[in-house]
Design an enzyme around this catalytic site. Structure first.
Site, PDB file in Angstrom:
ATOM      1  N   LYS A   1       0.849  -1.206   0.000  1.00  0.00           N
ATOM      2  CA  LYS A   1       0.000   0.000   0.000  1.00  0.00           C
ATOM      3  C   LYS A   1       0.878   1.247   0.000  1.00  0.00           C
ATOM      4  O   LYS A   1       0.651   2.179  -0.766  1.00  0.00           O
ATOM      5  CB  LYS A   1      -0.870  -0.006   1.251  1.00  0.00           C
ATOM      6  CG  LYS A   1      -1.486   1.347   1.597  1.00  0.00           C
ATOM      7  CD  LYS A   1      -2.365   1.313   2.804  1.00  0.00           C
ATOM      8  CE  LYS A   1      -1.681   1.647   4.077  1.00  0.00           C
ATOM      9  NZ  LYS A   1      -1.377   3.052   4.335  1.00  0.00           N
TER      10      LYS A   1
ATOM     11  N   ARG B   1      -5.044  10.615   4.290  1.00  0.00           N
ATOM     12  CA  ARG B   1      -3.872  11.440   4.611  1.00  0.00           C
ATOM     13  C   ARG B   1      -2.849  11.391   3.478  1.00  0.00           C
ATOM     14  O   ARG B   1      -2.202  12.371   3.154  1.00  0.00           O
ATOM     15  CB  ARG B   1      -3.267  10.931   5.906  1.00  0.00           C
ATOM     16  CG  ARG B   1      -1.940  11.531   6.105  1.00  0.00           C
ATOM     17  CD  ARG B   1      -1.349  11.456   7.421  1.00  0.00           C
ATOM     18  NE  ARG B   1       0.005  11.923   7.292  1.00  0.00           N
ATOM     19  CZ  ARG B   1       0.373  13.194   7.369  1.00  0.00           C
ATOM     20  NH1 ARG B   1      -0.538  14.108   7.568  1.00  0.00           N
ATOM     21  NH2 ARG B   1       1.625  13.557   7.224  1.00  0.00           N
TER      22      ARG B   1
ATOM     23  N   ARG C   1       0.631  14.128  13.135  1.00  0.00           N
ATOM     24  CA  ARG C   1       1.026  13.995  11.720  1.00  0.00           C
ATOM     25  C   ARG C   1       1.048  15.356  11.026  1.00  0.00           C
ATOM     26  O   ARG C   1       0.281  15.645  10.118  1.00  0.00           O
ATOM     27  CB  ARG C   1       0.082  13.009  11.015  1.00  0.00           C
ATOM     28  CG  ARG C   1       0.150  11.661  11.703  1.00  0.00           C
ATOM     29  CD  ARG C   1      -0.578  10.597  10.982  1.00  0.00           C
ATOM     30  NE  ARG C   1       0.215  10.082   9.864  1.00  0.00           N
ATOM     31  CZ  ARG C   1      -0.212   9.064   9.117  1.00  0.00           C
ATOM     32  NH1 ARG C   1      -1.369   8.538   9.341  1.00  0.00           N
ATOM     33  NH2 ARG C   1       0.521   8.613   8.119  1.00  0.00           N
TER      34      ARG C   1
ATOM     35  N   ASP D   1       4.902  20.078   8.409  1.00  0.00           N
ATOM     36  CA  ASP D   1       5.894  21.167   8.338  1.00  0.00           C
ATOM     37  C   ASP D   1       7.097  20.791   7.481  1.00  0.00           C
ATOM     38  O   ASP D   1       7.635  21.623   6.732  1.00  0.00           O
ATOM     39  CB  ASP D   1       6.349  21.554   9.752  1.00  0.00           C
ATOM     40  CG  ASP D   1       6.910  20.354  10.516  1.00  0.00           C
ATOM     41  OD1 ASP D   1       6.255  19.288  10.502  1.00  0.00           O
ATOM     42  OD2 ASP D   1       7.999  20.453  11.071  1.00  0.00           O
TER      43      ASP D   1
ATOM     44  N   VAL E   1       7.920   6.882  16.917  1.00  0.00           N
ATOM     45  CA  VAL E   1       7.654   7.556  15.639  1.00  0.00           C
ATOM     46  C   VAL E   1       6.411   8.436  15.702  1.00  0.00           C
ATOM     47  O   VAL E   1       6.438   9.597  15.298  1.00  0.00           O
ATOM     48  CB  VAL E   1       7.528   6.514  14.500  1.00  0.00           C
ATOM     49  CG1 VAL E   1       7.121   7.177  13.196  1.00  0.00           C
ATOM     50  CG2 VAL E   1       8.842   5.743  14.337  1.00  0.00           C
TER      51      VAL E   1
HETATM   52  C1  EPZ Z   1       4.154   6.854   6.203  1.00  0.00           C
HETATM   53  O1  EPZ Z   1       3.372   7.866   6.809  1.00  0.00           O
HETATM   54  C2  EPZ Z   1       3.251   5.643   6.088  1.00  0.00           C
HETATM   55  N1  EPZ Z   1       2.125   5.949   5.227  1.00  0.00           N
HETATM   56  C3  EPZ Z   1       2.758   5.234   7.476  1.00  0.00           C
HETATM   57  O2  EPZ Z   1       1.985   4.046   7.317  1.00  0.00           O
HETATM   58  C4  EPZ Z   1       3.973   4.921   8.349  1.00  0.00           C
HETATM   59  O3  EPZ Z   1       3.532   4.632   9.658  1.00  0.00           O
HETATM   60  C5  EPZ Z   1       4.912   6.134   8.382  1.00  0.00           C
HETATM   61  O4  EPZ Z   1       5.275   6.507   7.031  1.00  0.00           O
HETATM   62  C6  EPZ Z   1       6.190   5.854   9.157  1.00  0.00           C
HETATM   63  O5  EPZ Z   1       6.857   4.745   8.594  1.00  0.00           O
HETATM   64  C7  EPZ Z   1       2.295   5.928   3.881  1.00  0.00           C
HETATM   65  O6  EPZ Z   1       3.392   5.700   3.388  1.00  0.00           O
HETATM   66  C8  EPZ Z   1       1.086   6.180   3.047  1.00  0.00           C
HETATM   67  P1  EPZ Z   1       6.194  10.231   8.394  1.00  0.00           P
HETATM   68  P2  EPZ Z   1       3.930   9.394   6.880  1.00  0.00           P
HETATM   69  O7  EPZ Z   1       6.055  11.494   7.617  1.00  0.00           O
HETATM   70  O8  EPZ Z   1       4.625   9.719   5.618  1.00  0.00           O
HETATM   71  C9  EPZ Z   1       6.317  13.421  11.873  1.00  0.00           C
HETATM   72  C10 EPZ Z   1       0.146   2.632   7.599  1.00  0.00           C
HETATM   73  O9  EPZ Z   1      -0.418   2.096   8.566  1.00  0.00           O
HETATM   74  N2  EPZ Z   1       6.282  14.418  10.783  1.00  0.00           N
HETATM   75  O10 EPZ Z   1       7.450   9.436   8.289  1.00  0.00           O
HETATM   76  O11 EPZ Z   1       2.817  10.246   7.337  1.00  0.00           O
HETATM   77  C11 EPZ Z   1       4.959  12.778  12.033  1.00  0.00           C
HETATM   78  O12 EPZ Z   1       4.147  13.570  12.868  1.00  0.00           O
HETATM   79  C12 EPZ Z   1       0.600   4.069   7.708  1.00  0.00           C
HETATM   80  O13 EPZ Z   1       0.373   2.063   6.500  1.00  0.00           O
HETATM   81  C13 EPZ Z   1       6.529  15.751  11.110  1.00  0.00           C
HETATM   82  O14 EPZ Z   1       6.777  16.091  12.262  1.00  0.00           O
HETATM   83  O15 EPZ Z   1       4.986   9.238   8.056  1.00  0.00           O
HETATM   84  C14 EPZ Z   1       5.267  11.445  12.647  1.00  0.00           C
HETATM   85  O16 EPZ Z   1       5.371  11.598  14.042  1.00  0.00           O
HETATM   86  C15 EPZ Z   1       0.351   4.642   9.082  1.00  0.00           C
HETATM   87  N3  EPZ Z   1       6.454  16.680  10.122  1.00  0.00           N
HETATM   88  C16 EPZ Z   1       6.643  11.101  12.060  1.00  0.00           C
HETATM   89  O17 EPZ Z   1       7.159  12.321  11.516  1.00  0.00           O
HETATM   90  C17 EPZ Z   1       6.171  16.350   8.828  1.00  0.00           C
HETATM   91  O18 EPZ Z   1       6.148  17.248   7.958  1.00  0.00           O
HETATM   92  C18 EPZ Z   1       6.595  10.053  10.969  1.00  0.00           C
HETATM   93  O19 EPZ Z   1       5.843  10.580   9.922  1.00  0.00           O
HETATM   94  C19 EPZ Z   1       5.936  14.992   8.517  1.00  0.00           C
HETATM   95  C20 EPZ Z   1       5.988  14.038   9.510  1.00  0.00           C
END
Ligand code: EPZ
Length: 416
Positions: free
Chosen positions: A22, A92, A121, A124, A325
Site C-alpha cells: 500500500k 492522509r 502527523r 511542516d 515515531v
Molecule cells: C508513512 O506515513 C506511512 N504511510 C505510514 O503508514 C507509516 O507509519 C509512516 O510513514 C512511518 O513509517 C504511507 O506511506 C502512506 P512520516 P507518513 O512522515 O509519511 C512526523 C500505515 O499504517 N512528521 O514518516 O505520514 C509525524 O508527525 C501508515 O500504512 C513531522 O513532524 O509518516 C510522525 O510523528 C500509518 N512533520 C513522524 O514524523 C512532517 O512534515 C513520521 O511521519 C511529517 C511528519
C-alpha cells in the site's frame, strides 16, 4: 455496517502470496501524474486507500482502468490542480499529490490533510522542502504555486519523514537543476518510488540511503512497473502464524525488508526459514517476551507496533514496547485490554505482561494496523471475537478474511 466474526484456536497452515505494498502504490500513483503518458502498474492491492487515490486522480482528469491487480493510468489529459476538500480529507496520503501537482502544473490547490488516529502527523517538513524548491504557500488552505517554476535545492529534513521525502522527490523530478535531500527516509517503498520515477525517465539516485539526489528533467514518459510486496502485511501473517502455533509459507516477499521483524520473531521462539522470495514460519508455544523500540527504517517499523503488541500480550513474561515515531499510537491498547491483555502505558512506553490467552469479545478497529492486530488476536484467542469498523482494515488489507480463511482461520465478514 460490516463486521468480522472470528472463532479462535485454529493453527494457520498453508501457503500465501503477499499483496503489493500500500505504502508503495500510493506515492507511485501520485507520481504517475508527472508523466504525460500511460503507466501500467502491476501487483496493485485491491484496498480502499487505492480506490480513494484513484478517485482523486480521476477528479484531476487522469484516466485509469483496473484489470484485477493491474492498473493502467493515463495522465496525458490531466488538466486540474485543485483537489476537492472532502477527497483530500478522505485519506492522509493525498498529501503526496502536492509534490506531484507542483511538478506537473507548478500549481496546487489542496486542503491540509486531517490528523488521524495515530497522532498529530504535521506537514511542516513537506512545506519546508517544497518551499526550498520555490513553492509559495498561500494563507488559506494549501494554495501553493511556483510562479517561476521549481528550482533544485539542498533540503535537510529534521526528521526522516517518509511522506516529506516522497513529496520532495516528486516535485524535484522536473525542477530546474539538482535537488539533494539530506536525512531522507530510507524505507523500501522509497526505493520502489525511485525505480518507478527512473523508468519514467527521471534521474533519481540514493533512495534507501539518507541522501537522495534528483537531477531535474524536462519530460517524463509512461512506463511499466510491478509494486513490491507489502512488508507489513507479511509481518502480520508472520505474527498470526507464530501466535496460532501454525506453519505457513509466505511467497512473493522480500525477506530483507522484514529483517528486524524476523529477528524479533526468532527471539520470541518462532522457527523461521528464509528463501529467495519466500519465508517459512512455524509457531511455537509459549512465545517469549521481547522489547521493541520503533524507529524509522531500517529500525523496527511503527506499523508493526500494534501487531507485535498483540503477540506479546500472550508471551510468557513481560515485554516493553516504546513508540518513538508517532505521538499517539496506543489507541489500540484499550481494545486489547477488552480481550484480557495486561498492558500499562506511560507516555511513549507500554509494559505488556503476558497472559495465558486472549478471550474473544466485541472490539472495534481504531486504525488500520490496530484493526489487523485485533484480527490476529481473535485468531489466536479463545471464543469468538467480533470486530466492528472493519473499514479501517480494508484500507490496507485486501480481503483480510480471505487472507486468513485460506490458511484455516475461522473468520467471516458479515453485513449488518
Ligand atoms: C508513512 O506515513 C506511512 N504511510 C505510514 O503508514 C507509516 O507509519 C509512516 O510513514 C512511518 O513509517 C504511507 O506511506 C502512506 P512520516 P507518513 O512522515 O509519511 C512526523 C500505515 O499504517 N512528521 O514518516 O505520514 C509525524 O508527525 C501508515 O500504512 C513531522 O513532524 O509518516 C510522525 O510523528 C500509518 N512533520 C513522524 O514524523 C512532517 O512534515 C513520521 O511521519 C511529517 C511528519
Amino acid at each position: 455496517m460490516e463486521k468480522l466474526v472470528i472463532k479462535g484456536g485454529n493453527p494457520l497452515k498453508g501457503e500465501v502470496n503477499i499483496q503489493g505494498a500500500k505504502n508503495s502504490v500510493l506515492p507511485i500513483l501520485a507520481a504517475s501524474l508527472l508523466c504525460e503518458g500511460q503507466c501500467i502498474i502491476h501487483n496493485v492491492p485491491i484496498i480502499t486507500d487505492v480506490d480513494m487515490m484513484l478517485e482523486i486522480l480521476r477528479s484531476l482528469g487522469v484516466i485509469w482502468q483496473r484489470q484485477g491487480h493491474t492498473l493502467i493510468v493515463d495522465s496525458s489529459k490531466a488538466n486540474k490542480y485543485q483537489i476537492d476538500d472532502k477527497l483530500m480529507r478522505s485519506m492522509r496520503s493525498s498529501i503526496f499529490l502536492l509534490g506531484a501537482l507542483l511538478g506537473r502544473f507548478n500549481n496546487a490547490l489542496v486542503s491540509r490533510p486531517g490528523g488521524c488516529d495515530i497522532g498529530e502527523r504535521t506537514t511542516d517538513l513537506h512545506e519546508k522542502g517544497l518551499k526550498s524548491l520555490g513553492a509559495q504557500f498561500g494563507e488559506k488552505g494549501y494554495m501553493v504555486k511556483a510562479p517561476n517554476g521549481l528550482k533544485g535545492a539542498e533540503v535537510y529534513l529534521d526528521y526522516p519523514s517518509v511522506g516529506a521525502t516522497e513529496n520532495i522527490m516528486l516535485a524535484a523530478c522536473k525542477a530546474k537543476g539538482v535537488t539533494v535531500i539530506k536525512n531522507a527516509a530510507r524505507e523500501p517503498e522509497i526505493v520502489d518510488l525511485q525505480m518507478f520515477l527512473n523508468k519514467m525517465g527521471a534521474k533519481v539516485s540514493g533512495a534507501g540511503t539518507a541522501e537522495i539526489r534528483i537531477i531535474g528533467v524536462d519530460k517524463l514518459n509512461g512506463c511499466e512497473h510491478r509494486i513490491i510486496p507489502d512488508r507489513i502485511v507479511a509481518g502480520t501473517v508472520l505474527l498470526a502464524t507464530a501466535m496460532t502455533k501454525g506453519d505457513v509459507l509466505l511467497k512473493d516477499v522480500i525477506p530483507e525488508h522484514l529483517e528486524l521483524i524476523i529477528i524479533k520473531l526468532r527471539e520470541m521462539g518462532a522457527d523461521i526459514a528464509i528463501g529467495e522470495n519466500e519465508i517459512r514460519i512455524k509457531g511455537t508455544y509459549p512465545l517469549k517476551p521481547v522489547d521493541i523500540r520503533t524507529a524509522p527504517y531500517p529500525g523496527f517499523p511503527t506499523d508493526m507496533q500494534p501487531i507485535m503488541m498483540v503477540g506479546l500480550a500472550i508471551a510468557e513474561g513481560t515485554s516493553i514496547v516504546t513508540e518513538n515515531v508517532f505521538d499517539a499510537r496506543f489507541k489500540h491498547v484499550g481494545e486489547f485490554r477488552r480481550m484480557g491483555a495486561d498492558i500499562k502505558i506511560s507516555n511513549k512506553t507500554a509494559v505488556i505482561k503476558g497472559v495465558k490467552r486472549l478471550i474473544g469479545t466485541y472490539v472495534e478497529a481504531t486504525d488500520l494496523r490496530a484493526g489487523a492486530a485485533l484480527v490476529i488476536g481473535g485468531l489466536a484467542g479463545e471464543n469468538t471475537t467480533i470486530i466492528e469498523k472493519v473499514e479501517h482494515i480494508d484500507r490496507g488489507y485486501e480481503k483480510i478474511e480471505e487472507l486468513f480463511g485460506r490458511l484455516g482461520g475461522n473468520i467471516i465478514r458479515i453485513k449488518e
